[in-house]
Design a protein around this motif. Structure first.
Motif, short mmCIF file in Angstrom:
data_model
loop_
_atom_site.label_atom_id
_atom_site.label_comp_id
_atom_site.label_asym_id
_atom_site.label_seq_id
_atom_site.Cartn_x
_atom_site.Cartn_y
_atom_site.Cartn_z
N SER A 131 -4.05 -3.66 -9.14
CA SER A 131 -2.71 -4.36 -8.72
C SER A 131 -2.41 -5.31 -9.73
CB SER A 131 -2.92 -5.06 -7.23
OG SER A 131 -1.72 -5.93 -6.90
N GLN B 48 0.63 -9.63 -1.55
CA GLN B 48 -0.21 -8.64 -0.89
C GLN B 48 0.43 -7.39 -1.60
OE1 GLN B 48 -2.39 -7.98 1.37
NE2 GLN B 48 -2.72 -10.15 1.94
N SER B 49 -0.82 -6.52 -2.20
CA SER B 49 -0.37 -5.34 -2.92
C SER B 49 -0.36 -4.20 -1.79
CB SER B 49 -1.45 -5.17 -4.18
OG SER B 49 -2.74 -4.89 -3.20
N VAL B 50 -0.74 -4.47 -0.80
CA VAL B 50 -0.78 -3.42 0.45
C VAL B 50 0.51 -3.68 1.30
CG1 VAL B 50 -1.78 -2.43 2.27
CG2 VAL B 50 -3.36 -3.20 0.40
N GLY B 51 1.39 -2.53 1.49
CA GLY B 51 2.46 -2.84 2.29
C GLY B 51 2.24 -2.05 3.78
N ARG B 52 3.45 -2.12 4.48
CA ARG B 52 3.33 -1.78 5.95
C ARG B 52 4.51 -0.34 6.13
NH1 ARG B 52 0.12 -4.87 9.61
NH2 ARG B 52 1.00 -3.20 11.33
N THR C 289 -0.64 0.98 7.28
CA THR C 289 -0.50 0.37 5.73
C THR C 289 -0.03 1.31 4.97
OG1 THR C 289 -2.74 0.43 5.26
CG2 THR C 289 -1.99 -1.40 6.43
N GLU D 242 -0.23 2.01 0.60
CA GLU D 242 -0.67 1.48 -0.89
C GLU D 242 -0.51 2.79 -1.99
OE1 GLU D 242 -4.90 0.16 -1.10
OE2 GLU D 242 -5.00 0.88 0.95
N THR E 263 10.57 -6.48 -3.82
CA THR E 263 9.91 -5.47 -2.96
C THR E 263 10.52 -3.95 -3.07
OG1 THR E 263 11.89 -5.80 -1.57
CG2 THR E 263 9.92 -7.07 -1.17
N THR F 71 7.78 -1.20 3.77
CA THR F 71 8.10 -2.27 2.74
C THR F 71 6.80 -2.63 1.98
OG1 THR F 71 9.80 -3.14 4.13
CG2 THR F 71 8.68 -4.55 2.39
N ILE F 72 6.92 -2.65 0.87
CA ILE F 72 5.64 -2.93 -0.10
C ILE F 72 6.16 -3.88 -1.28
CG2 ILE F 72 5.58 -0.79 -1.35
CD1 ILE F 72 2.63 -1.02 -1.62
N LEU G 187 3.41 -1.63 -6.16
CA LEU G 187 3.46 -0.17 -5.99
C LEU G 187 3.66 0.21 -7.65
CD1 LEU G 187 3.66 2.49 -4.43
CD2 LEU G 187 6.07 1.98 -4.37
#
Length: 217
Positions: free
Chosen positions: A44, A51-55, A100, A102, A182, A209-210, A215
């Motif tokens: 990342s 945060q490099s992990v989104g939802r 999550t 990623e 984003t 969203t990430i 990404l």
């Protein structure tokens, strides 16, 4: 000694539910192998505090005919009986349960998506995660991993993209827009198989969203 039958029934039911959950948790075979197969080698570029992990979550009334949990369990049903999973939150801010996302979106100066360098990992955290199974092991989150993309487009002017991933069980498609901070969009899926046979599930999964740094790197 007087036995309270109503209280005893409630206790028996609770014990039965816990035993059932413990047994079910052993049958949650992951779709893919390895703890982070879909994002192997993804370093990342996000800085400290990002945060490099989104939802993936419920938003914009993406599908009024079903709940977020039902749609996620539809995705799961390609390989596993959804009864082995507990509740799954569609609230993007829920710290205990949810989904999550990623991975990596790579493209060149002409807007051509580099499929072999783009990948995806979706991880499902349901209410059973962290509980003990009948072997005494903690129930793990359920990953869906894709090493490479199967198709993709990127418009360099509008920053609108489509990214598709496939395996033997089905396909997952991201449609989104990239801006400076984003990446947002929607996730849809089409299963090719069903754990019980018959018609395979398909539909919109939710909104994602990430962070762009997580990404597009």
């Amino acid at each position: 000694m007087t036995i309270n039958i109503k209280k005893l029934t409630v206790i028996f039911f609770a014990v039965s539910v816990l035993a059932s959950c413990a047994k079910k948790s052993e049958d949650r075979t992951a779709r893919g192998s390895g703890p982070a197969l879909g994002v192997a080698g993804n370093t990342s570029t996000c800085g400290t505090g990002q945060q490099s992990v989104g939802r993936i979550y419920e938003a914009n009334n993406i599908d009024s005919t079903s709940t977020f949990e039902q749609r996620v369990k539809g995705l799961i049903s390609a390989t596993v009986d959804p009864q082995y999973f507990g509740t799954i939150s569609g609230n993007g801010n829920d710290a205990q349960s949810g989904v999550t996302i990623e991975g990596r979106l790579r493209y060149d100066g002409n807007g051509s998506v580099l499929l072999d360098q783009s990948n995806l990992k979706i991880t499902i955290y349901d209410s059973y995660v962290g509980q003990k199974d009948s072997s005494g092991n903690a129930v793990q989150a359920y990953p869906i991993n894709f090493n490479t993309a199967s198709a993709g487009t990127m418009n360099l002017q509008t920053k609108v993209f489509t990214l598709q991933f496939k395996d033997t069980y089905g396909e997952v498609t991201l449609n989104g827009t990239v801006n400076a901070s984003t990446v947002t969009g929607t996730v849809s899926y089409q299963n090719y198989t069903s754990y019980k046979g018959g018609q395979a599930a398909a539909g919109n999964l939710g909104t994602f969203t990430i962070a762009t740094c997580g990404l597009v790197n």
